[in-house]
Design an enzyme around this catalytic site. Structure first.
Site, short mmCIF file in Angstrom:
data_model
loop_
_atom_site.label_atom_id
_atom_site.label_comp_id
_atom_site.label_asym_id
_atom_site.label_seq_id
_atom_site.Cartn_x
_atom_site.Cartn_y
_atom_site.Cartn_z
N ALA A 9 70.80 29.77 19.86
CA ALA A 9 70.80 31.00 19.89
C ALA A 9 72.18 31.29 20.66
CB ALA A 9 69.76 32.03 20.12
N ALA A 38 65.04 24.80 21.88
CA ALA A 38 65.91 24.36 20.90
C ALA A 38 66.22 25.80 20.15
CB ALA A 38 65.02 23.28 19.66
N ASP A 39 65.17 26.16 19.64
CA ASP A 39 65.59 28.02 18.88
C ASP A 39 66.93 28.91 20.07
OD1 ASP A 39 64.72 28.15 16.55
OD2 ASP A 39 63.32 27.90 17.04
N ILE A 40 65.61 29.40 21.06
CA ILE A 40 66.62 30.05 22.19
C ILE A 40 68.25 29.24 22.64
CG2 ILE A 40 66.83 31.24 24.41
CD1 ILE A 40 64.94 32.28 22.01
N ASP A 77 62.03 24.47 15.35
CA ASP A 77 61.80 24.40 17.05
C ASP A 77 60.92 23.11 17.00
OD1 ASP A 77 62.27 25.38 19.84
OD2 ASP A 77 60.62 24.73 20.30
#
Length: 403
Positions: free
Chosen positions: A180, A175-177, A147
């Site tokens: 997702a 960025a991660d979430i 991230d």
């Protein structure tokens, strides 16, 4: 009498293989599990998902609270994909699956023999989603997919923080979430589309592009003016005043982000001189002179406490909010009514604190059907569902193919 809680969840009967670790992949597959999918978490027999041992504080058992918050409504199947027998068992499981989510570095799944081209011959209807830092193609594809790096190279850090401060990352892993959630949207679209064709498809998602996708106002400013966007602190590129401001006992947020609200604010604080001032006559002029404008407003706001201002502004129809820390954000009357926090049953912890469901499905309300699994907790059950007998399960475990 039929009630919403008795109805089947929307994805009941859909099987998902979660071949991912840490955050983006597990969060995506957890959302699928919350919608009723049978999510089988594929983990190496030794250690399992990295987040099982993450975070710097211990619970009763070996699994971290981070793992618990990313892996409810899943079953754990521990299998050694580097073992020929383990790989063979995994491919038998793939035949029964509708969706697969993986987040290996590009090329690794193919080397293991579980890339999309390998598995679509086993199951042509498989919806296969790959999550990586920078995508499966391009010169950055082999860079580590974290991230922080996606925020750095996706521009997020260049606009985060105070104007005279160093680069800063977003306080939460956007960025991660974000990746997702974009992947979840693509998976559901592909799954619906498969009804018409019977064919699955491949989804290539990246943290880098997810970070960029949030930057609409910033890239539009760049394309429209040629100016590279800079850090604004809590301010906004589209309107002013719309940011955190100082009261007598701390900061609060407020937004007079239309001409009507701006004039109402000036009237409320008895500053008709600001309403009449040419530097603040329009949104464009207020943006140009935002720093001076906020200085003027704060000479008024510092005369009273922030909670007093928030209540006064809201009563006048002007958006305002206190700035909460997480203790306050998680424990308040609204959060309690909305179920922002819930206790999740756990085989070792008994009950573990978890964030609640971020969206509410009123017709088929989500629920915790399965506690976050222990490593390999469901290996035997899944193998039995595939028709593997006890003697063969024991042999597979003995040779290290499963755990």
């Amino acid at each position: 009498m039929d009630t919403a809680a008795d109805r089947p969840l929307p994805l009941e009967g859909v099987r998902v293989l979660d071949v991912s670790q840490v955050m983006a992949g597990p969060f995506c597959s957890m959302m699928l599990g919350d919608m009723g999918a049978d999510v089988i978490k594929i983990e190496p027999p030794t250690g399992g998902d990295q987040t099982r041992s993450a975070m710097g504080f211990k619970l009763k058992g070996d699994d971290s609270l981070g793992f618990i918050n990313l892996n409810r409504n899943k079953r754990s199947f521990a299998v050694n994909l580097k073992s020929p027998d383990g790989l063979a068992v995994f491919k038998e499981l793939v035949k029964t699956a509708d969706i697969l989510v993986e987040n290996y570095r590009p090329g690794v799944a193919r080397k293991l023999g579980i890339g999309y081209d390998d598995l679509r011959t086993v199951n042509p209807g498989l919806v296969y989603a790959s999550i990586s830092g920078f995508g499966q193609t391009g010169p950055w594809s082999q860079r580590p997919g974290f991230d922080l790096m996606a925020q750095a190279m996706g521009g997020v850090m260049s606009i985060t923080g105070e104007p005279d401060g160093p680069p800063a990352k977003s306080g939460v892993p956007v960025a991660d979430i974000g990746c997702a959630l974009f992947t979840l949207s693509a998976i559901l679209s592909a799954h619906i589309g498969k009804r018409n064709t019977g064919q699955g498809q491949y989804i290539d998602a990246s943290l880098y592009e997810a970070a960029l996708a949030f930057a609409i106002w910033d890239v539009c400013e760049y394309w429209g003016t040629g100016r590279i966007p800079e850090k604004l602190g809590t301010a906004n590129r589209m309107s002013a005043p719309y940011q955190a401001v100082k009261a007598s006992d701390g900061y609060f947020c407020m937004g007079a982000n239309s001409q009507r609200l701006w004039l109402r604010l000036c009237e409320l604080i008895d500053r008709q001189d600001l309403a009449d001032h040419p530097d603040y006559a329009t949104i464009a002029r207020r943006l140009e002179n935002r720093v001076a404008l906020i200085d003027e407003l704060e000479t008024v706001f510092v005369t009273r406490p922030m909670e007093d201002w928030v209540a006064t502004l809201l009563d006048a129809g002007i958006p305002a909010a206190p700035i909460y820390n997480y203790a306050q954000a998680l424990d308040n009357e609204h959060a309690r009514e909305r179920g922002v926090v819930m206790d999740v049953p756990h085989p070792v912890e008994g009950q573990a604190r978890s964030l609640g469901f971020p969206m509410k499905m009123m017709g088929t309300p989500q629920r915790v059907r399965l506690s976050p699994p222990l490593l390999g907790e469901h290996t035997d059950t899944v193998l039995q569902e595939l028709g593997v007998n006890q003697a063969r399960i024991a042999a597979l475990r003995e040779e290290g193919a499963v755990g």
